[in-house]
Write an enzyme that holds these catalytic residues in place. Structure first.
Site: not given
Ligand code: ZN
Length: 209
Positions: A27, A167
């Site tokens: 991320d 997610d």
């Molecule tokens: Zn992510």
């Protein structure tokens, strides 16, 4: 990777591979598109020679188009970009593919699924965020399942082959809900690292019919 101990990333990432994962979800946050900062291309480049995992890089940036080359050069195998910021999304997805990586498109929880439709023929994966991105450990938004079901219907209707990924707030309970809503690819951070048996955690998700 966001949920790992950032002072010992290489060790925690080795644990991800040892537990049987094939992908590492990375991320990337800019402090503007989301209210947090995470990693840059240098982190990805430094981890690349230490891991054989598939690097799935999720760019949470206001200007993702400016960082595509840097993350692919650093070793990203897949680069997913959000539909919400104002930039040339189709061109950016084409650049990701031309540079040898797999392109993905991402929807925030409150973004309508139709916003992704113009790009679905260009992508290998669609990520439906199940929390508002920015921080780990938030709770799962079940209303997003309407979108994953719609993405599956669109995929079938148009004979496309993209994966459907979630997610945010994924644990064994929410993974079950997602699997029942046509999801085939799961990002788990907090639940994975907190699990007493990480291998068992992954195989439980992978074996969900
Ligand atoms: Zn992510």
């Amino acid at each position: 990777m966001l949920a790992a101990d950032h002072s010992r990333l290489a060790d925690d990432i080795a644990a991800v591979g040892d537990a049987g994962a094939r992908w590492l979800h990375v991320d990337i946050m800019d402090g503007h598109f989301v209210p947090n900062l995470s990693f840059g291309p240098q982190t990805v480049a430094d981890l690349r020679p230490k891991s054989t995992l598939f690097f799935d890089v999720h760019l949470m940036l206001d200007n993702p188009q400016e960082y595509i080359e840097a993350f692919i050069e650093a070793g990203a195998d897949q680069v997913s970009i959000h539909v919400e910021p104002d930039y040339d999304i189709a061109n950016s997805l084409a650049r990701i593919r031309n540079l040898g990586a797999k392109p993905g498109i991402v929807l925030n929880p409150k973004t309508n699924v139709e916003a992704a439709f113009p790009y679905l023929s260009q992508v290998d994966i669609v990520l439906a965020m199940t929390v508002q991105p920015g921080f780990g450990g938030q709770s799962f938004d079940q209303s997003v399942m309407q979108k994953t079901i719609a993405l599956d219907a669109y995929r079938n209707k148009n004979s496309l082959k993209y994966r459907i990924q979630v997610d945010g707030g994924i644990n064994l309970e929410t993974a079950r809900i997602c699997r029942d809503s046509r999801v085939d690819t799961f990002v788990a951070g907090t639940a994975f690292f907190k699990s007493d048996d990480q291998e068992q955690f992954l195989s439980a998700i992978e074996s969900m019919p």
